[in-house]
Design an enzyme around this catalytic site. Structure first.
Site, PDB file in Angstrom:
ATOM      1  N   GLU A 157      -0.706 -11.372   2.757  1.00 35.36           N
ATOM      2  CA  GLU A 157       0.119 -10.305   3.342  1.00 35.36           C
ATOM      3  C   GLU A 157       1.279 -11.006   4.034  1.00 35.36           C
ATOM      4  O   GLU A 157       1.098 -11.623   5.080  1.00 35.36           O
ATOM      5  CB  GLU A 157      -0.742  -9.482   4.310  1.00 35.36           C
ATOM      6  N   CYS A 191       5.091  -7.088  10.640  1.00 39.13           N
ATOM      7  CA  CYS A 191       5.572  -7.262   9.267  1.00 39.13           C
ATOM      8  C   CYS A 191       6.149  -5.967   8.727  1.00 39.13           C
ATOM      9  O   CYS A 191       7.152  -5.982   8.032  1.00 39.13           O
ATOM     10  CB  CYS A 191       4.495  -7.849   8.367  1.00 39.13           C
TER      11      CYS A 191
END
Ligand code: ADP
Length: 474
Positions: free
Chosen positions: A246, A280
């Site tokens: 990720e 993120c």
């Protein structure tokens, strides 16, 4: 200064070497953790390997029960863990829109309980006169989890709980910038789990690389930068480890021209600036139609000027410091470059005079794709607002990036928003919100934002291998 051991094979391990953990609001250490080297990483992997046969054979209901007990342990230690998270990350206890350490704990607890209850039943794909064919899920073995500094506890939970749920054992290496809450969590967990099922080692890239290349690690789950993700993928290739990566995002939001600017601006501001932009899936580039551009910029700049920046332990603080000095330097360099590239700084634009790593919440107008602030992930409190004149152009600009984590469309017309949303190249698209993840919905990046997904049954499946069982009837 309080010192935290590593936990390996159920035992507290202290070494001669320690890592000082800086409180970014003060620019000075508040705690230290004991550090591993590559040899100690081997010991941790061996402990996880030794625990694997019994843990993987533990009945599913018992594993689920123990994971619920971990959720309860997080719950009963919430104030202590919140304070550790605030001291090591800088994020406020509550923060802008309540997206602070309290939410990190609440999220960690919610994900733990939800994941503990996801069923892992075999799937029947054929049952006729020829054969019965079942698809079973088996744990992989030892999972190494490597985590970043922005949401240290919650991301660790995202890695560890599904890995354990599926019957794997785990070695976690938290970020060297924020290892404290995770170390404490693993200590608490080891009062509940059998020894060796969950181990923690501390260190920087060399310890991470020791896990990545280790022949007895079966899977790496990593959250962090795209650059490091590529190194991990390369290190994992020799033994063909399974990977969930990720990685970075540069999420675009497209505001369609029908919105009520005053109503939407606070939501956009929250999406871009919660956790000081250090998430993120924060909103990192905002595309606004010509007809509303000035009004939206003005409103966002007003919100930026009004946001209360300070030490996250103090009441009423919206935004804390940037988490570390190197990241502060990146944010500042992007602000300097934005100015030189002709951007208009409508609010903020510079670090605050402080020993802590504070940067003013910053809104930049007048830039478009091709400038560093728009093309690169800023991971900090500075948002470029880009003007567009037709929606096709906005979609093209949004997709013109190697990242593809999240994206959003903002409109009162949900059909129009959905039509735009489906054309965005990203793993999750939100309509009238941005970045809100949840434990039942898969989350992951396309393009260079990652491989695989986390959360829900799709995320859980990534911690398993498939074994197909065919029973012939002929
Ligand atoms: P950031 O510090 O911006 O979150 P990184 O991707 O560098 O981004 O770090 C995320 C995690 O990856 C940290 O735990 C870090 O120690 C670890 N790490 C850094 N370099 C490597 C590497 N080469 N191999 C394995 N892990 C690494």
């Amino acid at each position: 200064m309080k010192s935290y051991p590593m936990i390996i094979g159920g035992k507290a391990v202290e070494t001669g070497s320690t890592i000082a953990v800086i409180n970014p609001a003060l620019g000075e250490p508040f705690a230290q953790v004991h550090a591993a080297d590559a040899a100690l990483a081997d010991v941790a992997v061996a402990a996880a390997r030794a625990a694997f046969p019994a843990w993987s054979a533990t009945p599913d209901a018992e594993r689920s029960r123990l994971l619920h007990a971990l959720g309860s342990a997080l719950d009963s230690h919430t104030p202590e863990l919140m304070e550790l998270v605030t001291c090591e990350t800088g994020k406020p206890l509550r923060g802008l829109n309540d997206v602070g350490a309290g939410m990190e704990l609440a999220g960690a607890i919610a994900w733990t309980h939800f994941t503990a209850d996801i069923p892992l039943e075999p799937e029947l794909v054929q049952d006729d006169e020829q054969a019965r064919v079942e698809v079973h899920r088996k744990p992989l073995g030892v999972v190494a989890s490597i985590t970043p500094w922005n949401w240290p506890l919650m991301i660790s939970i995202w890695h560890v709980i599904p890995a354990l749920r599926a019957g794997n054992t785990v070695v976690i290496k938290p970020s060297e910038y924020s290892p404290v809450a995770v170390s404490r969590f693993v200590e608490l967990a080891n009062a509940i789990l059998p020894p060796g099922v969950l181990n923690v080692v501390n260190g920087a890239a060399t310890v991470g690389a020791a896990l990545t290349g280790h022949p007895d690690v079966n899977k790496i789950v990593f959250t962090g930068s795209t650059r490091t993700g590529k190194q991990i993928m390369s290190g994992a290739s020799a033994t063909l480890k399974r990977l969930t990566l990720e990685l970075g995002g540069n999420d675009a939001g497209i505001v369609l021209p029908d919105v009520d600017v005053k109503a939407v601006a606070p939501k956009l501001f929250g999406a871009g600036f919660h956790n000081n932009g250090q998430t993120c899936a924060c909103l990192k580039r905002l595309y606004v139609h010509d007809s509303q551009y000035e009004a939206m910029c003005e409103e966002l700049a007003r919100l930026a000027r009004n946001a209360k920046v300070g030490n996250g332990l103090d009441a009423g603080v919206d935004l804390g410091p940037v988490q570390n000095r190197a990241q502060l330097d990146i944010v500042n360099a992007l602000a300097v470059d934005a100015r030189e590239a002709g951007g208009h700084i409508l609010a903020g634009g510079k670090p605050l005079e402080s020993k802590g790593f504070f940067f003013e919440p910053t809104i930049v107008a007048g830039l478009t794709n091709g400038s560093r602030l728009v093309d690169e992930e800023q991971f900090g409190p500075i948002l470029p607002v880009v003007r567009y004149s037709d929606v096709d152009e906005a979609i093209r600009l949004a997709n013109d990036n190697p990242n593809g984590l999240g994206g959003s469309v903002w409109s009162t017309d949900s059909a129009a928003a959905l039509a735009v949303a489906r054309r965005l190249e990203c793993g999750t698209v939100w309509i009238n919100e941005h970045g809100a993840v949840q434990p039942n919905a898969p989350f992951g990046g396309v393009k260079q934002s990652g491989i695989g997904v986390e959360f829900g049954k799709h995320g859980l499946a990534e911690f398993t291998s498939i074994q197909t069982v065919k029973i012939s009837k002929s």
